[in-house]
Design an enzyme around this catalytic site. Structure first.
Site, mmCIF file in Angstrom:
data_model
loop_
_atom_site.group_PDB
_atom_site.id
_atom_site.type_symbol
_atom_site.label_atom_id
_atom_site.label_comp_id
_atom_site.label_asym_id
_atom_site.label_seq_id
_atom_site.Cartn_x
_atom_site.Cartn_y
_atom_site.Cartn_z
ATOM 1 N N MET A 1 35.587 -33.955 -44.743
ATOM 2 C CA MET A 1 36.479 -34.203 -43.615
ATOM 3 C C MET A 1 37.925 -34.358 -44.066
ATOM 4 O O MET A 1 38.849 -33.831 -43.431
ATOM 5 C CB MET A 1 36.037 -35.470 -42.875
ATOM 6 N N GLU A 2 38.135 -35.086 -45.155
ATOM 7 C CA GLU A 2 39.497 -35.416 -45.569
ATOM 8 C C GLU A 2 40.251 -34.228 -46.168
ATOM 9 O O GLU A 2 41.432 -34.034 -45.862
ATOM 10 C CB GLU A 2 39.471 -36.575 -46.565
ATOM 11 N N THR A 3 39.602 -33.466 -47.037
ATOM 12 C CA THR A 3 40.349 -32.406 -47.755
ATOM 13 C C THR A 3 39.593 -31.089 -47.865
ATOM 14 O O THR A 3 39.996 -30.220 -48.636
ATOM 15 C CB THR A 3 40.701 -32.866 -49.185
ATOM 16 N N TYR B 1 36.236 -40.169 -35.279
ATOM 17 C CA TYR B 1 36.107 -39.909 -36.717
ATOM 18 C C TYR B 1 34.871 -40.620 -37.259
ATOM 19 O O TYR B 1 34.074 -40.043 -38.005
ATOM 20 C CB TYR B 1 37.359 -40.373 -37.452
#
Length: 266
Positions: A126-128, A253
């Site tokens: 999700m983040e990167t 999220y």
């Protein structure tokens, strides 16, 4: 897995109250240079060294950071739309493959911290996008801008001190790039959290958030320190869902991470 001790000096510094004459925030760029001088004096008093102060004084007001901070549209989507926009199916597919190829690594993290592979992999994806894009914004400038900006100045101030201490210790440089809010590395740690929860996941004697092993071990450490209960569930309504909230405050999220993690672990 070798784990370096957390930075006790950072814990002490972050516990200090903000000075009564704290640098004045502003909603526009006009006073940023004057603010830097005031902030530098405060940072020095809190233990930041010459390298960190020099990095602060070299910052520029980040209009891209302010624009991003004012325009976080995806968190307003429905869960279904959010999963679609953020590429949940791809994250799950790639996540299962990553878990299978590195089962020993993820088993080791769960043994050490109690956090299942699926949760860590879902956050990483999700983040990167598993490290495919870790940001294009100067970290120190981004955090300095958010500390200067009145909207959430108190929240970001400890992260600015953290970023400056990281420069002092050689963990990042004045030119290190990250996300628009100054988040670092594979799982996008804010600098204050990086200082407090960072661990050496590969035993090389350094903590580098651009290294997958360090970033994921640090993420697992963060979640455990925030109350993760090994062996307990993490879906909405289960004990560890509250810990996912510690990672990101947006409900959509949190729900997405829990859903993707279950599909990866399943």
């Amino acid at each position: 897995m070798k784990i370096l001790p957390r930075f006790s000096s950072a814990l002490i510094l972050f516990a200090l109250p903000i000075a009564a004459n704290a640098a004045i925030c502003s909603d526009s760029a006009g006073q940023f240079e004057a603010w830097k001088t005031e902030m530098a004096a405060e940072a020095k008093a809190e233990g930041v060294g010459e390298g960190g102060i020099a990095a602060l004084m070299a910052t520029s007001y980040s209009t891209a950071t302010i624009a991003a901070d004012r325009n976080q549209k995806s968190f307003k989507y429905s869960l279904e739309k959010f999963l679609q926009v953020r590429g949940a199916d791809t994250i799950v597919k790639q996540g299962r493959s990553r878990k299978a190829k590195n089962a020993g690594f993820y088993d080791g993290l769960e043994a050490a911290y109690g956090v299942p592979a699926g949760v860590l992999i879902a956050i990483h994806g999700m983040e990167t996008g598993f490290g495919s894009f870790m940001g294009d914004t100067n970290v120190v400038s981004a955090i300095a801008t958010l500390t200067y900006d009145c909207r959430r100045s108190e929240f970001f101030r400890p992260h600015l001190i953290g970023a400056l201490l990281m420069v002092d210790r050689g963990m990042i440089s004045a030119s290190t790039k990250g996300a628009k809010h100054g988040e670092l590395g594979h799982t996008q740690f804010l600098p204050g959290n990086a200082m407090l929860y960072g661990v050496d996941g590969n035993g090389d004697g350094a903590i580098d958030f651009n290294t997958v092993s360090d970033a994921l071990a640090s993420t697992a450490n963060y979640l455990r320190k925030k109350g993760w209960k090994p062996g307990q569930g993490y879906q909405e309504g289960e004990p560890n869902f509250a810990v996912i909230k510690e990672w990101n405050a947006a409900k959509v999220y949190q729900q997405a991470i829990a859903i993707m993690a279950a599909q990866i672990d399943g």
